[in-house]
Design an enzyme around this catalytic site. Structure first.
Site, PDB file in Angstrom:
ATOM      1  N   ASP A 195       0.830  -1.204   0.000  1.00 10.98           N
ATOM      2  CA  ASP A 195       0.000   0.000   0.000  1.00 10.98           C
ATOM      3  C   ASP A 195       0.870   1.261   0.000  1.00 10.98           C
ATOM      4  O   ASP A 195       1.992   1.257   0.523  1.00 10.98           O
ATOM      5  CB  ASP A 195      -0.903  -0.023   1.247  1.00 10.98           C
ATOM      6  CG  ASP A 195      -2.069   0.940   1.108  1.00 10.98           C
ATOM      7  OD1 ASP A 195      -2.300   1.465  -0.002  1.00 10.98           O
ATOM      8  OD2 ASP A 195      -2.758   1.172   2.117  1.00 10.98           O
ATOM      9  N   ASN A 199     -10.461  -2.835  -6.251  1.00 14.00           N
ATOM     10  CA  ASN A 199      -9.634  -1.978  -7.123  1.00 14.00           C
ATOM     11  C   ASN A 199     -10.251  -1.771  -8.509  1.00 14.00           C
ATOM     12  O   ASN A 199      -9.917  -0.808  -9.208  1.00 14.00           O
ATOM     13  CB  ASN A 199      -8.214  -2.554  -7.292  1.00 14.00           C
ATOM     14  CG  ASN A 199      -7.336  -2.367  -6.068  1.00 14.00           C
ATOM     15  OD1 ASN A 199      -6.397  -3.126  -5.841  1.00 14.00           O
ATOM     16  ND2 ASN A 199      -7.632  -1.357  -5.252  1.00 14.00           N
TER      17      ASN A 199
HETATM   18  C1  FPP Z   1      -1.818   0.105  -3.432  1.00 16.70           C
HETATM   19  O1  FPP Z   1      -1.359   1.429  -3.402  1.00 16.70           O
HETATM   20  C2  FPP Z   1      -1.226  -0.656  -4.541  1.00 16.70           C
HETATM   21  C3  FPP Z   1      -1.921  -1.262  -5.560  1.00 16.70           C
HETATM   22  C4  FPP Z   1      -3.377  -1.190  -5.661  1.00 16.70           C
HETATM   23  C5  FPP Z   1      -1.250  -1.981  -6.665  1.00 16.70           C
HETATM   24  C6  FPP Z   1       0.027  -2.697  -6.361  1.00 16.70           C
HETATM   25  C7  FPP Z   1       0.680  -3.020  -7.638  1.00 16.70           C
HETATM   26  C8  FPP Z   1       2.000  -2.977  -7.889  1.00 16.70           C
HETATM   27  C9  FPP Z   1       3.037  -2.705  -6.883  1.00 16.70           C
HETATM   28  C10 FPP Z   1       2.395  -3.199  -9.319  1.00 16.70           C
HETATM   29  C11 FPP Z   1       3.188  -4.390  -9.660  1.00 16.70           C
HETATM   30  C12 FPP Z   1       2.840  -5.639  -9.006  1.00 16.70           C
HETATM   31  C13 FPP Z   1       3.212  -6.850  -9.438  1.00 16.70           C
HETATM   32  C14 FPP Z   1       2.988  -8.015  -8.545  1.00 16.70           C
HETATM   33  C15 FPP Z   1       3.832  -7.110 -10.733  1.00 16.70           C
HETATM   34  P1  FPP Z   1      -2.436   2.614  -3.512  1.00 16.70           P
HETATM   35  O2  FPP Z   1      -2.606   2.950  -4.944  1.00 16.70           O
HETATM   36  O3  FPP Z   1      -3.692   2.194  -2.813  1.00 16.70           O
HETATM   37  O4  FPP Z   1      -1.715   3.766  -2.734  1.00 16.70           O
HETATM   38  P2  FPP Z   1      -2.410   4.919  -1.872  1.00 16.70           P
HETATM   39  O5  FPP Z   1      -3.087   4.253  -0.728  1.00 16.70           O
HETATM   40  O6  FPP Z   1      -1.259   5.781  -1.455  1.00 16.70           O
HETATM   41  O7  FPP Z   1      -3.371   5.621  -2.781  1.00 16.70           O
END
Ligand code: FPP
Length: 254
Positions: A25, A73
């Site tokens: 996250d 998501n």
């Molecule tokens: C949460 O951060 C993260 C995600 C929803 C996506 C995670 C994906 C990756 C790291 C990409 C690559 C992964 C693989 C396994 C190839 P957020 O967007 O919710 O952050 P925030 O809470 O700060 O808005």
């Protein structure tokens, strides 16, 4: 400053968690702090994925699950969802050689049929291509939520009852566990969430029953090997009681 090696040396390799589950996250906030859009954060999250998978495999962790895309998501802006899917396709493709070089088997849990055919094709190819690797399983939770998984298990069990192949009196915890997406994988001993949020967010709801939870303020794109080591060191200082008393555990040990 503590170096990676000093931290690593503090880990008792005999007491490693066999399965670590991570909620990655903070990508969006990391990007915002730098004046970029959220996708920039996801792109930089890939390096953290690489480092974490490498560190876990080097230590001898057998299963690493990463919550890459939740059922919820799908509700994000289309441009972000598309960018995440494209990043997944490219990352899986780009990392295939590294996975094989490191003897890591790629697996996936979740409602995979809801993924686009392009993502599915890339994913299935990488899964098939790494199927014989056995150092560590890297499990991607994709279009996944714990409630979805439990609902699917209930449906399967209900059908078996309806068909007369399962007696409701015989339903126990093992019946539920065996109907989860990947029943061969042991429950995670350790669940890590980055970015200072203290929630489970529909992750592995059944399997986290006795997991130790570790929260760090580090935003996912900044997560590195030493952050994983710190989480494992913290985990190893805890006493896992599984509902028993401290004294009972001491007696068992002695
Ligand atoms: C949460 O951060 C993260 C995600 C929803 C996506 C995670 C994906 C990756 C790291 C990409 C690559 C992964 C693989 C396994 C190839 P957020 O967007 O919710 O952050 P925030 O809470 O700060 O808005």
């Amino acid at each position: 400053m503590t170096t990676d090696n000093e931290l690593r040396d503090q880990i008792d390799l005999q007491k490693l968690p066999a399965h670590i589950a991570i909620i990655m996250d903070g990508n969006g906030r990391w990007a915002k702090q730098r004046g970029h859009d959220r996708v920039f954060g996801h792109q930089h999250g890939v390096e953290a994925v690489r480092q974490t998978a490498e560190a876990a495999a080097e230590l001898g962790v057998k299963y690493l699950t990463l919550y890459a895309f939740s059922t919820e998501n799908w509700n994000r802006p289309k441009a972000e969802v598309d960018a995440l899917m494209s990043l997944l396709v490219h990352t899986i493709h780009g990392e295939l050689k590294t996975l094989n070089d490191n003897n890591i088997r790629l697996r996936a849990i979740g409602d995979l049929k809801s993924m686009s055919s392009e993502v599915l094709a890339q994913l299935n190819e990488a899964i098939a291509n790494t199927a014989n690797n056995n150092r560590m399983d890297l499990i991607l939770a994709l279009s996944y939520s714990g409630q979805w998984e439990i609902t699917e298990a209930v449906r399967t069990i209900a059908i078996a009852v309806k068909d007369g192949t399962l007696n409701p009196d015989d339903i126990d915890e093992a019946t539920i566990s065996s109907n989860m997406n990947a029943p061969d994988i042991p429950d995670p001993e350790l669940m890590i969430r980055t970015s200072g949020e203290y929630r489970v967010s529909n992750y592995y709801l059944w399997q986290l029953a006795y997991s130790e939870l570790y929260f760090t303020n580090v935003l996912w794109p900044d997560f590195r090997k030493n952050d994983l080591y710190e989480a494992i060191i913290d985990y190893q200082k805890r006493e896992r009681r599984f509902g028993q008393t401290s004294e009972q555990l001491t007696n068992i040990k002695g």
